[in-house]
Enzyme design. Sequence first.
Site, PDB file in Angstrom:
ATOM      1  CG  ASN A 139       2.343  -0.740   8.542  1.00 59.77           C
ATOM      2  OD1 ASN A 139       2.000   0.030   9.444  1.00 59.77           O
ATOM      3  ND2 ASN A 139       1.854  -0.645   7.319  1.00 59.77           N
ATOM      4  CG  HIS A 154      -0.052   2.631   9.948  1.00 57.48           C
ATOM      5  ND1 HIS A 154      -0.848   1.971   9.035  1.00 57.48           N
ATOM      6  CD2 HIS A 154      -0.722   2.550  11.131  1.00 57.48           C
ATOM      7  CE1 HIS A 154      -1.931   1.537   9.630  1.00 57.48           C
ATOM      8  NE2 HIS A 154      -1.882   1.864  10.896  1.00 57.48           N
ATOM      9  CD  GLU A 203      -0.277   2.231   5.475  1.00 56.46           C
ATOM     10  OE1 GLU A 203       0.431   1.835   6.419  1.00 56.46           O
ATOM     11  OE2 GLU A 203      -1.393   1.732   5.220  1.00 56.46           O
ATOM     12  CG  ASP A 217      -6.693   8.239  10.264  1.00 56.53           C
ATOM     13  OD1 ASP A 217      -7.640   8.229  11.077  1.00 56.53           O
ATOM     14  OD2 ASP A 217      -5.736   7.461  10.358  1.00 56.53           O
TER      15      ASP A 217
HETATM   16  P1  PGA Z   1      -5.610  -0.515  16.107  1.00 61.48           P
HETATM   17  O1  PGA Z   1      -5.015   0.356  14.933  1.00 61.48           O
HETATM   18  O2  PGA Z   1      -5.750   0.381  17.287  1.00 61.48           O
HETATM   19  O3  PGA Z   1      -6.950  -0.985  15.602  1.00 61.48           O
HETATM   20  O4  PGA Z   1      -4.664  -1.633  16.358  1.00 61.48           O
HETATM   21  C1  PGA Z   1      -3.977   1.221  15.193  1.00 61.48           C
HETATM   22  C2  PGA Z   1      -3.516   1.872  13.925  1.00 61.48           C
HETATM   23  O5  PGA Z   1      -3.583   1.226  12.860  1.00 61.48           O
HETATM   24  O6  PGA Z   1      -3.088   3.015  13.987  1.00 61.48           O
END
Ligand code: PGA
Length: 247
Positions: free
Chosen positions: A135, A137, A142, A66
């Site tokens: 959450n 995702h 999302e 992304d």
């Molecule tokens: P993080 O993010 O590794 O910074 O915890 C993971 C994500 O949001 O996919």
Amino acid sequence: MKLIISQNPGLTAAEILKTRLQENKKKTFVLALPTGGTPVEMYKNIVRMHKNKKIDFSNVLTFNLDEYAGVDKCCPQAYCSFMEENLFGQIDIKRENINIPNGMAKDLNAECAAYEDKIKKAGGIDLFFGGVGENGHIAFNEPGSPVDSLTRVVDLTEDTINVNSRFFSCAADVPKQALTMGVKTILSSREIIILATGKKKAEALKAAFEGPSTSEWIISLLQKHQNTTVIADADAASLLKTKPGNI
Ligand code: PGA
């Protein structure tokens, strides 16, 4: 879904990548790569292995999961900058083999369609590495993202904007949209490895392993995939009754 509990998920993931690249008999190995706090340790281990000549990227084609919309790739918060700093600037990958969605494209929808097409033309993703949001995702899919979604422009949730504000001067500076591989893009990968560290990810892992497969917890949709491994540290796995191994 398989669960591995590791004291060092980043090292475990880098070792799996090393093995897959050694086993690879194809001309090109297609790798999907994440950004965020969790994979930093994996990238450090990959760079170390590369310096010790244990891992070779000369026939690897990468697709990042992304990118923020409207953020220039040279901006420090751009995922392009993150990848350069943490991995691409330190390994022998061919520049033309690096793919990251262009968040500054004039037509973002066309950019997403072209990205999806490029993955398809490359023969699909051999190995998908991802983190997971609090959450649930995966990439920027999302909660509520359709299971048949492809690479597309999405609105970020308030939760994600707040969590990601740590990389910006304030939450108001966090972009509101991003370009992301879709759930179907991810589920089409031949192998999926998700890294999860810290107590904040424990609820998402509980939903992944012990809840129903539902788009309310995108990670739980990976129950539909035949070759998925979650590598977690003890904190991320702290709410699980599931024991490590295949389930
Ligand atoms: P993080 O993010 O590794 O910074 O915890 C993971 C994500 O949001 O996919």
